[in-house]
Scaffold this active site. Structure first.
Site, PDB file in Angstrom:
ATOM      1  N   CYS A  75       0.861  -1.177   0.000  1.00 24.54           N
ATOM      2  CA  CYS A  75       0.000   0.000   0.000  1.00 24.54           C
ATOM      3  C   CYS A  75       0.900   1.230   0.000  1.00 24.54           C
ATOM      4  O   CYS A  75       1.729   1.392   0.911  1.00 24.54           O
ATOM      5  CB  CYS A  75      -0.866  -0.025   1.262  1.00 24.54           C
ATOM      6  N   THR A  77      -0.054   4.373   0.359  1.00 21.75           N
ATOM      7  CA  THR A  77      -0.471   5.344   1.376  1.00 21.75           C
ATOM      8  C   THR A  77       0.177   4.988   2.717  1.00 21.75           C
ATOM      9  O   THR A  77       0.819   5.837   3.364  1.00 21.75           O
ATOM     10  CB  THR A  77      -2.007   5.348   1.512  1.00 21.75           C
ATOM     11  N   CYS A 189      -0.728   3.803  -6.411  1.00 22.71           N
ATOM     12  CA  CYS A 189      -1.655   3.174  -5.470  1.00 22.71           C
ATOM     13  C   CYS A 189      -1.789   1.747  -5.957  1.00 22.71           C
ATOM     14  O   CYS A 189      -1.981   1.517  -7.158  1.00 22.71           O
ATOM     15  CB  CYS A 189      -3.014   3.873  -5.503  1.00 22.71           C
ATOM     16  N   THR A 190      -1.674   0.794  -5.037  1.00 23.00           N
ATOM     17  CA  THR A 190      -1.648  -0.613  -5.471  1.00 23.00           C
ATOM     18  C   THR A 190      -2.986  -1.077  -6.040  1.00 23.00           C
ATOM     19  O   THR A 190      -3.048  -2.112  -6.696  1.00 23.00           O
ATOM     20  CB  THR A 190      -1.219  -1.526  -4.310  1.00 23.00           C
TER      21      THR A 190
HETATM   22  N1  DGL Z   1      -4.004   0.527  -1.966  1.00 20.33           N
HETATM   23  C1  DGL Z   1      -3.653   1.673  -1.223  1.00 20.33           C
HETATM   24  C2  DGL Z   1      -2.470   2.420  -1.769  1.00 20.33           C
HETATM   25  O1  DGL Z   1      -1.621   1.835  -2.407  1.00 20.33           O
HETATM   26  C3  DGL Z   1      -4.676   2.510  -0.528  1.00 20.33           C
HETATM   27  C4  DGL Z   1      -6.057   2.666  -1.074  1.00 20.33           C
HETATM   28  C5  DGL Z   1      -6.940   3.328  -0.041  1.00 20.33           C
HETATM   29  O2  DGL Z   1      -7.299   2.643   0.917  1.00 20.33           O
HETATM   30  O3  DGL Z   1      -7.243   4.518  -0.189  1.00 20.33           O
HETATM   31  O4  DGL Z   1      -2.320   3.587  -1.554  1.00 20.33           O
END
Ligand code: DGL
Length: 262
Positions: A75, A77, A189-190
């Site tokens: 992730c 974030t 974002c993954t």
């Molecule tokens: N998959 C996540 C990322 O890579 C976060 C997505 C989310 O929960 O906002 O940032």
């Protein structure tokens, strides 16, 4: 290292599957535990303080519970906000997922690159530092989208998702000054690689880059020489909230057949 010690993947939702996929290709027999903090999903609209407090505590609990050989924060974030706190709190190796700005800058001819992430990720000083270090001669445009995260979740849950909504949610990146010169976009974002086929179709001249392959290679490198089960084990998923049954078929495609609440 015991051969059944798992690799732990962590995300707010299903985005981490875009890291798990390439990892399974390199390490087919790795036992997998996939943890999703769906009780706090989405992370991208939360504050830095919330993420920085929540993620290390939750990963601490997960490590005690599943005894992983390695933790991957799948992730952007959580990684751009809390990677250092998590590393300080855990005594297992931790791999983070941070925006692939370096390969994007290496690839770009136009010297205008984009970072498409969550609202929280695109405002992080971590991203400023990556841009200054690896893309100082590029214009780096950014756009944060909670809608794209939600659309990726819906697509994997087999809800009907309109391709036009995905393309529209990414469009503000291209509508910025110099947006017409973008030739490389980092999927920071993954969740977004799970929508990349539609983004590529809408922007055929643009390369969309993510860190999945690189992170998989890093995990393989850090576990090199360790023993693995002789056959591919069934993976399991742990959720902080209710088990999202609609995701079961998609997760099965990634070898995860046992879904439960943490
Ligand atoms: N998959 C996540 C990322 O890579 C976060 C997505 C989310 O929960 O906002 O940032």
């Amino acid at each position: 290292m015991q051969s059944d010690a798992p690799l732990l993947f962590f995300d707010s939702g299903i985005g981490g599957l875009s890291i798990l996929g390439p990892t399974r290709e390199l390490l087919p027999n790795a036992p997998i535990v996939y943890a999703a903090d769906n009780a706090a999903f989405p992370y991208g609209t939360r504050s830095e303080a919330e993420i920085a407090a929540r993620v290390p505590a939750l990963l601490g609990r997960l490590v005690e519970r599943v005894h992983p050989r390695l933790v991957t924060i799948a992730c952007n974030t959580a990684s751009t906000i809390a990677l250092d706190h998590v590393r300080a709190a855990l005594d297992v190796p931790v791999v983070g997922t941070v925006p692939a700005i370096k390969p994007a800058a290496e690839h770009s001819q136009s010297r205008v690159i984009g970072v498409l992430g969550t609202q929280a990720t695109v405002r992080q000083p971590y991203v400023d530092d990556l841009a200054a270090k690896f893309a100082s001669d590029c214009t780096v445009l950014r756009h944060g989208s909670a809608a794209l995260v939600e659309l990726a979740e819906q697509r994997l849950a087999s809800a009907s998702v309109d391709k036009a909504d995905v393309i529209a949610a990414a469009q503000p990146l291209f509508d910025q000054p110099e947006g017409d010169r973008l030739d490389t976009v980092v999927l920071a974002c993954t969740h977004f690689p799970l929508l990349a086929d539609w983004l590529r179709e809408a922007h055929p001249g643009v390369a969309f880059i993510d860190g999945g392959q690189g992170i998989a290679r890093r995990i393989a490198y850090l576990t090199n020489g360790q023993s693995w089960p002789d056959a591919r084990p069934q993976g399991r998923a742990l959720f902080t909230g209710a088990v999202p049954q609609a995701l079961a078929p998609a997760m099965e495609g990634f070898g995860i057949t046992d879904l439960s609440t943490l």
